[in-house]
Design a protein around this motif. Sequence first.
Motif, PDB file in Angstrom:
ATOM      1  N   ALA A  63      -5.547  -9.825  -0.990  1.00 33.26           N
ATOM      2  CA  ALA A  63      -5.969 -10.109  -2.353  1.00 33.26           C
ATOM      3  C   ALA A  63      -7.424 -10.554  -2.447  1.00 33.26           C
ATOM      4  CB  ALA A  63      -5.058 -11.162  -2.979  1.00 33.26           C
ATOM      5  N   THR A  76      -6.448  -7.547 -11.746  1.00 31.79           N
ATOM      6  CA  THR A  76      -4.985  -7.464 -11.712  1.00 31.79           C
ATOM      7  C   THR A  76      -4.523  -6.187 -11.015  1.00 31.79           C
ATOM      8  OG1 THR A  76      -4.825  -8.734 -13.768  1.00 31.79           O
ATOM      9  CG2 THR A  76      -2.894  -7.440 -13.129  1.00 31.79           C
ATOM     10  N   GLU A  77      -5.150  -5.061 -11.390  1.00 33.31           N
ATOM     11  CA  GLU A  77      -4.772  -3.789 -10.778  1.00 33.31           C
ATOM     12  C   GLU A  77      -5.093  -3.771  -9.282  1.00 33.31           C
ATOM     13  OE1 GLU A  77      -6.787  -0.815 -12.999  1.00 33.31           O
ATOM     14  OE2 GLU A  77      -5.532  -1.031 -14.792  1.00 33.31           O
ATOM     15  N   SER A  78      -6.233  -4.370  -8.918  1.00 34.87           N
ATOM     16  CA  SER A  78      -6.626  -4.387  -7.508  1.00 34.87           C
ATOM     17  C   SER A  78      -5.654  -5.211  -6.675  1.00 34.87           C
ATOM     18  CB  SER A  78      -8.051  -4.940  -7.357  1.00 34.87           C
ATOM     19  OG  SER A  78      -8.991  -4.091  -7.968  1.00 34.87           O
ATOM     20  N   MET A 131      -2.520  -5.776  -7.290  1.00 42.62           N
ATOM     21  CA  MET A 131      -1.283  -4.998  -7.143  1.00 42.62           C
ATOM     22  C   MET A 131      -1.449  -3.919  -6.074  1.00 42.62           C
ATOM     23  SD  MET A 131      -0.181  -4.550 -11.156  1.00 42.62           S
ATOM     24  CE  MET A 131       1.110  -3.387 -10.723  1.00 42.62           C
ATOM     25  N   LEU A 132      -2.603  -3.245  -6.099  1.00 44.46           N
ATOM     26  CA  LEU A 132      -2.856  -2.193  -5.116  1.00 44.46           C
ATOM     27  C   LEU A 132      -2.903  -2.770  -3.707  1.00 44.46           C
ATOM     28  CD1 LEU A 132      -3.704   0.660  -4.215  1.00 44.46           C
ATOM     29  CD2 LEU A 132      -6.070   0.015  -4.774  1.00 44.46           C
ATOM     30  N   LYS A 145      -1.626  -5.534  -2.529  1.00 45.49           N
ATOM     31  CA  LYS A 145      -0.311  -5.977  -2.066  1.00 45.49           C
ATOM     32  C   LYS A 145       0.513  -4.797  -1.582  1.00 45.49           C
ATOM     33  CE  LYS A 145       0.236 -10.311  -4.606  1.00 45.49           C
ATOM     34  NZ  LYS A 145       1.031 -11.061  -5.610  1.00 45.49           N
ATOM     35  N   ALA A 146       0.375  -3.661  -2.284  1.00 46.25           N
ATOM     36  CA  ALA A 146       1.092  -2.459  -1.857  1.00 46.25           C
ATOM     37  C   ALA A 146       0.542  -1.943  -0.527  1.00 46.25           C
ATOM     38  CB  ALA A 146       0.987  -1.378  -2.934  1.00 46.25           C
ATOM     39  N   LEU A 195       3.353   2.302  -7.102  1.00 41.92           N
ATOM     40  CA  LEU A 195       2.566   1.844  -8.249  1.00 41.92           C
ATOM     41  C   LEU A 195       2.798   2.671  -9.506  1.00 41.92           C
ATOM     42  CD1 LEU A 195      -0.804   1.182  -6.381  1.00 41.92           C
ATOM     43  CD2 LEU A 195       0.904  -0.509  -7.083  1.00 41.92           C
TER      44      LEU A 195
END
Length: 298
Positions: free
Chosen positions: A205, A228-230, A232-233, A235-236, A287
């Motif tokens: 993160a 926020t999108e980064s 999430m990415l 973490k994936a 995603l």
Amino acid sequence: MTTDPPLPPNRAAHKRPGRKLGPISQNVGPTHHAWLTPVRTAYLCSGLTLRELSVRVNLATSKLSELLRGTGLYPRWEIVLSLATELKIPDWPLHRLWRQAAFEAHKSREWTARSGEQALTTSHTAPPLDLKAFRELMENHYVRYAQCFLNDDQRDTAVQDTFDILWLRWNEALASSDARHFAWWVFRTTVMARTPHPDGHPELAEAAFDTVALQALTSQTERLQQITESIMLFKAISRLPAHQLDVMVLRRLCGITPRASSSLMGVPLATVRSDERHAARVLESLLCPRNRTEGNPA
């Protein structure tokens, strides 16, 4: 349980009488582990028994066994130096790692001085020329990868530790099938030992605040959305298998070309491209599950 890495083919461990050396303790810190591993490897390749080595370094066999397993008290420098001398290990990088590990073990600067730091009698020697050239080629890329997982201080420490470890193990690297791959394994192990794993996966993160996409945005609303999108990415990405994670970090976060990534990790270019394709499909399914479903009507 921590185990030792495979020995180079031309330096297979000698059969020796007596009890087999136990594994490194799980309580050993990352830098302590970093210098202890090549010391153990040198011992296993030496042909000496613990008893023979204990006589040469003037240390009881039980204490020597504790030292080589990372149990008991953190060892004083003059003892480690005597081992380095007998096992023909470069003492300058070993001393730097020993000192750093002492601080990680909550030893004071006074303790390191009292523990025989003055026993480092050799001058600051330079690493082998081919290792120096290797560092010049790889260091910037190593820094960019480590930046995705660690803060600036931890990043710099991990990269410096990597090249100190490689100095200690350079003969092993050269004897391996690919020195670049051996070095990447050392580097990645060093970085991951310092990376937080809050859910069992390496945390990425921190890198969200240093992406090219984020820097290009001026609106605060846009920046918050991109963060926020980064996150999430990332973490994936952190849940990908190790080799796919490395490729995605190098390619998508560091902007390193497939060919350069191949050279950096010491793996075929086709492997990098295959890993990137597989990882991209996995990330898309995680995603964008709705789009994936809509694109495949029953």
